[in-house]
Scaffold this motif. Sequence first.
Motif, PDB file in Angstrom:
ATOM      1  N   MET A 176      76.918  50.031  14.967  1.00 34.35           N
ATOM      2  CA  MET A 176      75.851  49.166  14.700  1.00 34.35           C
ATOM      3  C   MET A 176      74.998  49.932  13.676  1.00 34.35           C
ATOM      4  O   MET A 176      75.037  51.222  13.340  1.00 34.35           O
ATOM      5  CB  MET A 176      74.774  49.521  16.172  1.00 34.35           C
ATOM      6  N   THR A 177      74.741  49.282  12.781  1.00 30.73           N
ATOM      7  CA  THR A 177      74.165  49.437  11.369  1.00 30.73           C
ATOM      8  C   THR A 177      72.617  49.900  11.469  1.00 30.73           C
ATOM      9  O   THR A 177      71.693  49.076  11.640  1.00 30.73           O
ATOM     10  CB  THR A 177      74.337  48.637  10.261  1.00 30.73           C
ATOM     11  N   GLY A 213      69.344  39.885  11.063  1.00 34.15           N
ATOM     12  CA  GLY A 213      70.032  40.855  10.717  1.00 34.15           C
ATOM     13  C   GLY A 213      70.633  41.156   9.405  1.00 34.15           C
ATOM     14  O   GLY A 213      71.474  41.542   9.157  1.00 34.15           O
ATOM     15  N   ASP A 259      73.805  43.633   5.977  1.00 33.49           N
ATOM     16  CA  ASP A 259      73.662  43.521   7.313  1.00 33.49           C
ATOM     17  C   ASP A 259      72.788  44.706   7.868  1.00 33.49           C
ATOM     18  O   ASP A 259      72.977  45.943   7.525  1.00 33.49           O
ATOM     19  CB  ASP A 259      74.963  43.371   7.897  1.00 33.49           C
ATOM     20  N   TYR A 260      72.137  44.635   8.963  1.00 30.39           N
ATOM     21  CA  TYR A 260      71.517  45.675   9.789  1.00 30.39           C
ATOM     22  C   TYR A 260      71.412  45.240  11.058  1.00 30.39           C
ATOM     23  O   TYR A 260      71.281  44.035  11.509  1.00 30.39           O
ATOM     24  CB  TYR A 260      70.073  45.963   9.199  1.00 30.39           C
ATOM     25  N   ASP A 261      71.414  46.079  12.307  1.00 31.17           N
ATOM     26  CA  ASP A 261      71.108  46.182  13.574  1.00 31.17           C
ATOM     27  C   ASP A 261      69.737  46.630  13.812  1.00 31.17           C
ATOM     28  O   ASP A 261      68.894  46.205  14.632  1.00 31.17           O
ATOM     29  CB  ASP A 261      72.100  46.631  14.122  1.00 31.17           C
ATOM     30  N   ASP A 280      64.200  45.626  16.763  1.00 31.20           N
ATOM     31  CA  ASP A 280      65.257  45.800  15.652  1.00 31.20           C
ATOM     32  C   ASP A 280      64.430  46.289  14.305  1.00 31.20           C
ATOM     33  O   ASP A 280      65.084  46.648  13.357  1.00 31.20           O
ATOM     34  CB  ASP A 280      65.935  44.684  15.382  1.00 31.20           C
TER      35      ASP A 280
END
Length: 369
Positions: free
Chosen positions: A1-2, A129, A140-142, A285
């Motif tokens: 997960m980023t 995201g 992208d990100y989580d 998030d």
Amino acid sequence: MTIAIAGAGLGGLALARVLHVNGVEAVVYEREHSREARGQGGMLDIHSGQQALRDAGLIEQFHAIARGEGQDMRLLEPDGTLLLQEDTPDDAPLARPEVDRADLRDLLLDSLPDGTVRWGHAFDSAAEGVLRFADGRTADYDLLVGADGAQSRVRALLTDARPTHIGQNAVELCISDIDRTHPALAEMVGRGNYWVLGDGISLAAQRNGDGRVRIGVSFYNTAADWFATSAIPFDDPAATRARLIELLPGWDPRFTGLIAAADDTIVPRSISTLPIGLTWPLKPDITLIGDAAHLMPPVGEGANMALLDGAVLGRALAAHQGDFACAIEEYESEMHERTGAAARKSTMLQDMLMAPDASRRLLEFFQPR
């Protein structure tokens, strides 16, 4: 997960480092194009923030670059009266050592794996995201952590709160290589902090590790547009120095001599803060650290709180891997309580500086030390 961190300031880098030593990787997106893109300011008084550097496994390296003599302090009145002088013994513990912000930032940067910091990525927006940067690139990100400072763009994803002016406008100046160029002024300032407090005006001079002295002249109880009405011609350094001296009538010539000797780099700053006790609804998030979360008066707490934010959030994320909501709730609960207390203390000190009898109040505050 980023995990994406917006901003490579002290808080963002401390977070990335604490995550790294706990086996969790993150990416730091920084708008500047390199670590040398701009100056990083002056000295920092690091006290409670040392715990964050212990968590990051960097406390010994920090002690190697910290200046214990930076704990020295002199407090005076505009007529030259010395109110307080504290000289730190060479073997004194490093309770509140000073460190160059640039040196501390370099320590944190050098402790991270290559590629952790992505330079030249100015955060623009985030949704579903996906991060969007000013040049059109995306990532992208989580989990998104806003470590992007006082004018944070990430903050707007959590709250409508914005910094507001607190009635202080400051002018920053600098004397380079002061021991060689102005030895008498160097001896007067000493090794650490030098404060002159008048009625609604203060002059602070601070020795830096690179041989320069940074000077800040603050004007309290002034409006946000004060610079526009102050007749300070910032486009003309010599005239600016002359005008600042005019604004200090009756001050001892030794103090105005610091202004007269300053270099041509002169920076006006309007001081703003966020509301004390600012909170926002939990989002699983997104969260904030440092000035993005709790911008407070510049009296020695901001950098320490940012470092601690990074460490506390890093530990929580490492302890609750995969459960961002739980980690953020744990972090924000601790952060709001801790930084609320720091903000109240900072505001109390700020109120002292803005009072007509500022020198007496500050003397009473520091004497128990």
